[in-house]
Each structure stands twice: as structure tokens, then as C-alpha cells.
Design an enzyme around this catalytic site. Sequence first.
Site, short mmCIF file in Angstrom:
data_model
loop_
_atom_site.label_atom_id
_atom_site.label_comp_id
_atom_site.label_asym_id
_atom_site.label_seq_id
_atom_site.Cartn_x
_atom_site.Cartn_y
_atom_site.Cartn_z
N GLU A 31 0.84 -1.20 0.00
CA GLU A 31 0.00 0.00 0.00
C GLU A 31 0.87 1.25 0.00
O GLU A 31 2.03 1.21 0.42
CB GLU A 31 -0.89 0.04 1.26
CG GLU A 31 -1.84 -1.14 1.42
CD GLU A 31 -2.49 -1.13 2.79
OE1 GLU A 31 -2.99 -0.07 3.22
OE2 GLU A 31 -2.46 -2.19 3.46
N LYS A 33 2.41 4.50 1.42
CA LYS A 33 2.66 5.05 2.75
C LYS A 33 2.23 6.51 2.73
O LYS A 33 2.91 7.36 2.17
CB LYS A 33 4.13 4.93 3.14
CG LYS A 33 4.35 5.38 4.57
CD LYS A 33 5.79 5.40 4.97
CE LYS A 33 5.91 5.80 6.44
NZ LYS A 33 5.22 7.08 6.75
N ARG A 38 -1.46 8.79 12.04
CA ARG A 38 -2.11 7.50 12.30
C ARG A 38 -3.34 7.75 13.17
O ARG A 38 -3.27 8.45 14.18
CB ARG A 38 -1.12 6.57 12.99
CG ARG A 38 -1.61 5.16 13.27
CD ARG A 38 -1.50 4.27 12.07
NE ARG A 38 -1.83 2.90 12.40
CZ ARG A 38 -0.91 1.96 12.66
NH1 ARG A 38 0.38 2.26 12.65
NH2 ARG A 38 -1.28 0.71 12.90
N GLU A 82 -5.07 6.50 8.21
CA GLU A 82 -4.16 7.64 8.25
C GLU A 82 -4.95 8.89 7.91
O GLU A 82 -5.64 8.93 6.89
CB GLU A 82 -3.03 7.44 7.23
CG GLU A 82 -1.87 8.39 7.38
CD GLU A 82 -0.81 7.91 8.38
OE1 GLU A 82 0.20 8.63 8.53
OE2 GLU A 82 -1.00 6.85 9.00
N PHE A 113 -7.15 1.53 6.43
CA PHE A 113 -6.41 0.37 5.93
C PHE A 113 -6.61 -0.91 6.74
O PHE A 113 -6.17 -1.97 6.32
CB PHE A 113 -4.91 0.68 5.82
CG PHE A 113 -4.27 1.21 7.07
CD1 PHE A 113 -4.02 0.38 8.16
CD2 PHE A 113 -3.88 2.54 7.16
CE1 PHE A 113 -3.41 0.86 9.31
CE2 PHE A 113 -3.26 3.03 8.30
CZ PHE A 113 -3.03 2.18 9.39
N LYS A 189 7.76 -0.93 6.41
CA LYS A 189 7.69 0.32 5.65
C LYS A 189 9.01 0.54 4.92
O LYS A 189 10.08 0.33 5.49
CB LYS A 189 7.33 1.50 6.54
CG LYS A 189 8.26 1.78 7.69
CD LYS A 189 7.74 2.95 8.52
CE LYS A 189 8.61 3.18 9.76
NZ LYS A 189 8.07 4.24 10.62
#
Length: 290
Positions: A31, A33, A38, A82, A113, A189
Amino acid sequence: MRSVRERLTFIKPMEPELVEHPPAGDGWSHEIKFDGYRTQVIKDVGGIRFFTKNSFDWTAKYRPLAEEAEALEAERFIIEGEMIVTNEAGLSDFHALRSAITRRPQELYLVAFDLLHLNGHDLRDMALKDRREVLQALIPAGGHIQFSEALPGAGDAVYHLACDAGLEGIVSKRLDSPYRSGSTMNWRKIKCYVEKEMDIIGVKRESGKPAMVLMADRGRYMGGAFVTFKADKRQALWDLAQEKSGAPPPKGLAKEKAEWLKPGLIGRVKFLKGEEKLRHASLKDFREEK
């Protein structure tokens, strides 16, 4: 299964580890970033609540999204996402986010997500791919709460595509992973690198340690970048640094064991995008400002 009258509580987030390269294989989803805050959204008998990743209640700040969250067709849920605001290019813009929260909250988007709880059922033991299928069905298209789509393709290809598009990076997640609070290698990440010219304000050459230059961007100290040049180019850098040596330590940096330089030496540094200070940084070239 929990009673519908029981209040749901904040769940400590699952945190991806920072790695250099995307994982290989087809057991992963990849996905974008997003560059934002968050956020955990809880709906229960008490209504909608928004929490930061450190469990602070920011419901009042995100009020314009509460009505949209309330309209999602479920009595109770915990959604992870996010909170972002986009710039003119359509990319998430972290630097514009704080002012958007206070002045233009109607411009905020929540990119969802993961789904941790739904209608009395704790979903954390389900595989990621199954949780996301349920989440995608829950979120209608076209609103300010959006589903974070997985990008098709192998990790390396997705990563390079994201970097070419000016994104901060990607998050790769094991499709079969359950949700577990805390740091995990089941989520990773991978940030993009950027290159930028900055002022070289100091050098560090300590025995037994890699050589570094210390950088500032428009007067703001950014940290160090490793020097990995071959011998002749490295010596040319040290010669220029010696000519400019003797500056006083910048404010707040007197404890740094460094040789401070007078202005005029510029370096092009490669570093991870989206960080406050230089991280995984290396000096790619340098020049003397005329």
C-alpha cells in the site's frame, strides 16, 4: 462477542518496521505510505471517537468526519487509518496537515487500511486479507473516508513506481498476518530516497568510525551524512573543509565532537524522505559556493 452496550477501547497500533528493500514473493500486499497522522476510529453506543496513535482523543479536531463515520453501515467498529490532507498534485502533505486540522478540517481525508472490530466481533486473529475485504465492503466510494487500495505488482516494482510518483514510500504487509499491537516485521515500511543540496557546516572524523559531514538546510541543523567517496575525492573534500575550518559551534551543538566550518561548502545529500532529520543519509557530491 461483546455486548452492544459495552464501550470499545483504544487498541495499541501495530507498527511496521523500517527496512531498506520491499519483501519478495506473492504473500504480501503493498500500500501507499501516506504522510499523515495515524488514526483509530471507534464507533459504539457512545457515538464516534477519533484517537491518535498515542491514544489521545482528537474527536473534536476531526468533527467534520464524524458524521461520515457514523453513516457507515455498522453498529460498532474499530477502524485504523491515516488522517491526511492533499496538495495540488493530489499527494498527502504532512506540512499542510496541522493547519488543515485547525483551519480547514473539511479538507481532511481518512485513508482506512485495517478493521480490528466489527459489531461485537474482535477481528484481530483474522488474516489481514480477510480483515481488509470486510473493511472495503464497509466503506462507500467517493467520501472523505476512503479505503487504502493495495497496489498491484511485485514489491520492487510497486516501490519504484511510488518513488517515481513523488510518494513517501510503501508499506508491505503479510496477507496472512493477524493484528498484533507493537512493532512487527509482518508489516514493513520502505521509504523513498530524495536528493537535495544543503550546507556542509561541519565534519566528523573519529578513529574507528565512519566519516560524516554535518548538514544544515536554510539554517536548520539536519544531522549527519556518511562520506563514502574513494580516496582522491574524499581528500579533496577534506582539503576544502580544512580551508573553511574554525567556525564556532552552531547554537545548541557545542557538545558535538565536530570540526565546524565557515559558510560556502555545499553538499548534495541522499536521504530518506519524510523524516524530520537526515536518516540513512549519504553525501553524493559537493561544491564550493562561489
